[in-house]
Design a protein around this motif. Structure first.
Motif, PDB file in Angstrom:
ATOM      1  N   UNK A   1      -6.813  -3.338   7.358  1.00 16.04           N
ATOM      2  CA  UNK A   1      -7.688  -4.393   6.823  1.00 16.04           C
ATOM      3  C   UNK A   1      -6.916  -5.705   6.663  1.00 16.04           C
ATOM      4  N   UNK A   2      -5.654  -5.586   6.220  1.00 18.60           N
ATOM      5  CA  UNK A   2      -4.860  -6.802   6.012  1.00 18.60           C
ATOM      6  C   UNK A   2      -4.561  -7.502   7.346  1.00 18.60           C
TER       7      UNK A   2
ATOM      8  N   UNK B   1      -0.121 -11.568   0.290  1.00 19.77           N
ATOM      9  CA  UNK B   1      -0.514 -11.298   1.672  1.00 19.77           C
ATOM     10  C   UNK B   1      -1.918 -10.708   1.756  1.00 19.77           C
TER      11      UNK B   1
ATOM     12  N   UNK C   1       0.810  -1.239   0.000  1.00 25.13           N
ATOM     13  CA  UNK C   1       0.000   0.000   0.000  1.00 25.13           C
ATOM     14  C   UNK C   1       0.841   1.287   0.000  1.00 25.13           C
TER      15      UNK C   1
ATOM     16  N   UNK D   1      -5.364   2.426   6.055  1.00 20.45           N
ATOM     17  CA  UNK D   1      -6.587   1.609   6.186  1.00 20.45           C
ATOM     18  C   UNK D   1      -6.376   0.225   5.551  1.00 20.45           C
ATOM     19  N   UNK D   2      -5.678   0.190   4.410  1.00 20.42           N
ATOM     20  CA  UNK D   2      -5.409  -1.114   3.767  1.00 20.42           C
ATOM     21  C   UNK D   2      -4.578  -1.999   4.705  1.00 20.42           C
ATOM     22  N   UNK D   3      -3.549  -1.373   5.349  1.00 18.28           N
ATOM     23  CA  UNK D   3      -2.726  -2.137   6.295  1.00 18.28           C
ATOM     24  C   UNK D   3      -3.581  -2.712   7.417  1.00 18.28           C
TER      25      UNK D   3
ATOM     26  N   UNK E   1      -5.944 -11.064   1.470  1.00 18.57           N
ATOM     27  CA  UNK E   1      -7.022 -12.057   1.445  1.00 18.57           C
ATOM     28  C   UNK E   1      -8.147 -11.610   0.517  1.00 18.57           C
TER      29      UNK E   1
ATOM     30  N   UNK F   1      -8.068  -9.038   8.408  1.00 13.36           N
ATOM     31  CA  UNK F   1      -8.480 -10.178   7.567  1.00 13.36           C
ATOM     32  C   UNK F   1      -7.265 -10.764   6.857  1.00 13.36           C
ATOM     33  N   UNK F   2      -6.445 -11.507   7.596  1.00 14.02           N
ATOM     34  CA  UNK F   2      -5.237 -12.072   6.966  1.00 14.02           C
ATOM     35  C   UNK F   2      -5.598 -13.157   5.945  1.00 14.02           C
TER      36      UNK F   2
ATOM     37  N   UNK G   1     -10.223  -8.704   1.919  1.00 15.28           N
ATOM     38  CA  UNK G   1      -9.654  -7.359   1.759  1.00 15.28           C
ATOM     39  C   UNK G   1      -9.930  -6.845   0.344  1.00 15.28           C
TER      40      UNK G   1
END
Lengths: 376, 58
Positions: free
Chosen positions: B32-33, A199, A102, B28-30, A201, B36-37, A204
């Motif tokens: 979310x990751x 990495x 990101x 926010x993406x980090x 899912x 939800x891994x 996401x």
């Protein structure tokens, strides 16, 4: 009797003006570039054909009930066509390379500097505020956004701005490499970046379009039609719940709208509106915008390279524009020339997707500012 | 001059907002990751060795 019949048959030739002949030639050049050279054929071909048709004397295609006027009013004047194209683009893009890293989004932001710097240059050259903003948006390297802006703020410049945007997007493989080489050292171009790990899912990927829509729309609400439709298309793709709609958006919808959009833009290239010194300036400024985007992207890539102690290849900064996926391929090609084992494609694709979101975000912010200042 | 002021304000506000929004989006993406891994495939129980299974059956 015979004489008047012959004369009536020659009415078209008698009414043909030199500017119309020039514009028909311009249209034919666009058709040649599209069909003969493969430069953005999906749009430049209908644009070129539209330019030829609209400059035929007495054909009346752009008169009140002319067929091209009907297309124009149906989808360009009300900005519907570019918005529909965004649904198709969203359905085509897999944002995985961006989601894997990101931080690369920053390159997508840096690649938008060209918009604003070109806007400043256009203002200095005497364009009005709305015209300068429309010219600057060519730097988004994003056709639908450019058309959306031009039809909203400067419809008289729609033909020139759209043709400039699509021409330069197709010329990205020629425009970007010299700037990339000029701003980087051989050692920097050789930097290898590790392969992207999986990495992200599925959850996401599905949530991403919703989150982007909410965040960007709340910050710049007037950009919601652009980002909202882009992300609707992407959500249809990633959710897997509406495969038929997703396929339709990627194929039938995108194809039909592209054809109607292209021919409608071509229809705005009437000699009396297009053949002005202003058009040449727009083309020159469009080139400046794309060059500045590339330069600022690479410079920001160098900053990231420094900050990460050499883990980021600055070349990927050049992909921080919206010309997807051509710009990423250019980065891969320049990177491989410096180091044949260097595979930057996925990293550059991530930056390219960041550029797609960045360009829409920059456009949304511009829309909000212009409306907020009461200029539109 | 007024036009140039407009351009400078638009540039600062425009680029500033674009950068901050994308930085926030990256954050926010980090998150979310982390929330939800990637789903790892569940480890299936190994079937009992053939010899043990034969002993049990006898």
């Amino acid at each position: 009797m015979l004489e008047s019949a012959v004369l009536s048959m020659l009415t078209g030739i008698r009414n043909l003006t030199v500017p119309q002949v020039i514009m028909i030639a311009v249209g034919l050049v666009l058709i040649y570039l599209a069909a003969g050279k493969g430069f953005e054929p999906l749009l430049l071909l209908p644009i070129g054909f539209g330019a030829v048709l609209v400059n035929i004397p007495l054909a009346g295609l752009m008169d009140e009930h002319g067929v091209l006027r009907v297309f124009y009013n149906a989808g360009v004047a009300n900005e519907i066509f570019p918005i529909l194209i965004f649904i198709g683009i969203g359905a085509m893009i897999d944002f995985t390379p961006l989601l894997e890293n990101p931080r690369i989004l920053l390159l997508g932001a840096a690649g938008q500097f060209g918009i604003f710097l070109t806007l400043l240059v256009a203002l200095a050259l005497g364009f009005t505020k709305l015209e300068a903003t429309t010219i600057g948006i060519i730097g988004a390297a994003d056709g639908p956004t450019t058309i959306y802006f031009a039809s909203k703020f400067a419809p008289h410049m729609l033909g020139a701005v759209s043709v400039a945007a699509y021409s330069y997007m197709s010329l990205v493989p020629l425009i970007q490499p010299p700037i990339m080489r000029l701003l980087t050292t051989q050692k920097e171009r050789e930097i290898m970046m590790p392969a992207i790990k999986r990495t992200t899912s599925k959850r996401v990927k599905i949530l991403f379009p919703i989150v982007v829509t909410l965040i960007t729309s709340i910050i710049a609400p007037l950009g919601t039609p652009l980002i909202g439709m882009l992300m609707l298309g992407n959500f249809m793709r990633e959710s897997g719940a509406v495969e038929r709609l997703s396929n339709m958006a990627q194929n039938e919808l995108c194809n039909i709208v592209t054809l109607l959009l292209g021919i409608s833009i071509g229809a705005t290239m009437q000699a009396e509106y297009f053949l002005r010194p202003q058009t040449l300036l727009i083309f020159a400024l469009g080139l400046v915008a794309i060059c500045l985007d590339t330069a600022t992207g690479v410079v920001f890539g160098k900053i990231m390279c420094f900050a990460t102690r050499g883990k980021v290849n600055p070349l990927i900064g050049a992909a921080g524009i919206s010309a997807f996926p051509m710009s990423a391929r250019v980065v891969q090609s320049v990177g491989m020339k410096a180091n044949p084992r260097n595979h930057l494609l996925m990293h550059a694709a991530g930056a390219n997707m960041g550029g797609q979101i960045g360009s829409v975000m920059a456009a949304a912010v511009l829309l909000s500012i212009i409306t907020g200042l009461g200029l539109s | 001059m007024e036009s140039l002021d407009f351009g400078i304000i638009v540039t600062i506000v425009g680029m500033g907002t674009t950068f901050l929004t994308l930085i926030f989006l990256g954050f926010v993406i980090d998150v979310m990751k982390k929330l939800f891994p990637v789903e790892r495939p569940s480890v299936e129980k190994k079937p009992a060795p053939l010899k043990q299974a034969a002993e049990k059956s006898s």
